[in-house]
Design an enzyme around this catalytic site. Structure first.
Site, short mmCIF file in Angstrom:
data_model
loop_
_atom_site.label_atom_id
_atom_site.label_comp_id
_atom_site.label_asym_id
_atom_site.label_seq_id
_atom_site.Cartn_x
_atom_site.Cartn_y
_atom_site.Cartn_z
N GLY A 12 5.12 -10.34 27.15
CA GLY A 12 5.71 -9.74 26.09
C GLY A 12 6.42 -8.37 26.54
O GLY A 12 6.36 -8.19 27.89
N SER A 131 -1.95 -1.01 15.68
CA SER A 131 -0.52 -0.48 15.33
C SER A 131 -0.45 0.34 14.16
O SER A 131 -1.45 0.48 13.18
CB SER A 131 -0.09 -1.80 14.80
OG SER A 131 1.28 -1.69 14.22
N GLU A 133 1.23 0.13 11.69
CA GLU A 133 1.35 -0.97 10.80
C GLU A 133 0.25 -0.63 9.71
O GLU A 133 0.07 -1.19 8.68
CB GLU A 133 1.70 -2.20 10.75
CG GLU A 133 3.45 -2.51 11.24
CD GLU A 133 4.06 -2.54 10.13
OE1 GLU A 133 3.91 -3.16 8.99
OE2 GLU A 133 4.99 -1.80 10.17
N TYR A 154 0.20 -9.56 9.07
CA TYR A 154 -0.12 -8.85 10.52
C TYR A 154 -1.12 -7.56 10.44
O TYR A 154 -1.80 -7.72 11.23
CB TYR A 154 1.38 -8.77 11.05
CG TYR A 154 1.35 -7.84 12.46
CD1 TYR A 154 1.09 -8.14 13.36
CD2 TYR A 154 1.74 -6.34 12.09
CE1 TYR A 154 1.14 -7.47 14.74
CE2 TYR A 154 1.61 -5.61 13.28
CZ TYR A 154 1.44 -6.12 14.39
OH TYR A 154 1.43 -5.43 15.72
#
Ligand code: NDP
Ligand code: GDR
Length: 337
Positions: A12, A131, A133, A154
């Site tokens: 990634g 994260s 998030e 997620y």
């Protein structure tokens, strides 16, 4: 003896930069790659991993965060000093379409890797790619103590993984740390994340091969940094004597619209002529504003961001203009910009 690292998610964006950083520091790097029907190592192909190369210090192994047995076997064989768990189904919008899969890989995957490290009896430091998030609807500025309120499958999975890392630290005394990373971008960013989608579209519109850029919510505020610099913070996190959890951010917030306007302005175009809102890109629940307070990372890791918003936009748009030019000229494109 060179230090040994294992990176999940090495193929990634972050894994590619982190592997280069570790190789530069003299590490031997092992990466986990997934079986795929097409090539998925484009971002790390510039590093020579051929087993015939006697100087190779990067080794790739087939495994998967959903496969506990392969993780145990890998750790037992490699005996890494440091484990970086970057592997994830990392797309927030897609996680609403495949929530169980996302929970399994992004959440349970971290637990499997922690448990594999424990069962394999390795003495490794462990980094979990957590994260921003996770903060979800908690208003900015978000710092290490801010409450989590995840807004997507997620983010729920990342909260689980975060606490799994903390729990293995508290239960077994493992050196487990979380980096709570805010959005970080680069020319290697996946093309379906908003910054790269914009930079690629601007290059294509300028070249006359695309007419319209369809986007979702442009009012969202994000704190965008530059991925290679964030990998420095990731490495520094595992070099601390004591494990800990660190917000990594720039402390600057900008809307998606501002990114769009800056990217088009960089090539002398007016975004209003090309951008159309498409509700297909709206999310069932949105995260309105993420702006991180990285004081702890600055204080304890000695880390601070260097690349700020305008430069980031410029770097990404220019890289996509060059990529397009290389493609048109039929030049061999190396993804190392
Ligand atoms: P990418 O989406 O670019 O990379 C994700 C990596 O995970 C890829 O190597 C992918 O492999 C791998 N992967 C996916 N599913 C599995 C699986 N089942 N088993 C093993 N590996 C798997 O993400 P980034 O590099 O941007 O992010 C790295 C990590 O940091 C992720 O965990 C992400 O959630 C987290 N993060 C990222 C932020 C960002 O702004 N970039 C911010 C905060 C956290 P393949 O190439 O085969 O698809
Ligand atoms: P994010 O990144 O969800 O913050 O997760 P993304 O670039 O996907 O979205 C950022 C914001 O832009 C809005 N948006 C769009 N997003 C996408 N992808 N495509 C569009 O067309 C579009 N239009 C508007 C989104 O609604 C959102 O508000 C990233 C990932 O790297 C995660 O893995 C990581 O954990 C977080 O950053 C921090």
């Amino acid at each position: 003896m060179s230090r040994v690292a294992l990176i999940t998610g090495i193929t990634g964006q972050d894994g590619s930069y982190l592997s280069e950083l570790l190789l530069d520091k003299g590490y031997t790097v092992h990466g986990l790659k997934r079986r795929s029907s097409s090539f998925n190592t484009e971002r790390i192909d510039r590093i020579d991993v051929h087993p015939r190369n006697p100087d190779a210090r990067l080794f790739l192994h087939y495994s998967d965060l959903s496969d506990a047995g392969s993780l145990v076997a890998l750790l037992r064989d490699i005996q890494p000093d440091e484990i970086y768990n970057l592997g994830a189904q990392s797309h927030v919008r897609v996680s609403f379409d495949i929530p169980s899969y996302t929970a399994d890989v992004t959440g349970m995957g971290a637990l499997r890797l922690l448990e594999a490290a424990r069962l394999a009896g390795v003495d490794s430091r462990f980094y979990q790619a957590s994260s921003s998030e996770m903060f979800g609807s908690t208003p900015p500025p978000q710092r290490e103590e801010s409450p989590f309120h995840p807004r997507s499958p997620y983010a729920c999975a990342k909260v689980f993984a975060y606490w799994a890392a903390v729990n293995y630290r508290e239960s077994y005394g493992m050196h487990c740390s979380n980096g709570i990373l805010f959005n970080h971008e680069s020319p290697r960013r996946g093309e379906n994340f908003v910054t790269r989608k914009i930079s690629r579209a601007v290059a294509r519109i300028e070249a006359g091969i695309q007419d319209t850029l369809y986007l979702g919510n442009q009012d969202a505020v994000r704190d965008w940094g530059y991925a290679p610099e964030y990998m420095e913070a990731v490495w520094l996190t595992l070099q601390q004597d004591a494990p800990g959890d660190y917000v990594v951010a720039t402390s600057e917030g900008h809307t998606v619209r501002e990114f769009v306007e800056a990217a088009f302005a960089h090539v002398g175009l007016d975004s209003d002529k090309y951008v159309v809102t498409d509700p297909a890109y709206f999310r069932p629940a949105e995260v309105d504003a993420l702006i991180g307070d990285y004081s702890k990372a600055r204080r304890e890791l000695g880390w601070a961001p260097k690349t700020h918003f305008t430069d980031l936009v410029r770097v990404m748009v220019d890289a996509d203009r060059q990529l397009l030019e290389d493609e048109r000229m039929g030049r061999l494109v190396r993804v190392d910009r």
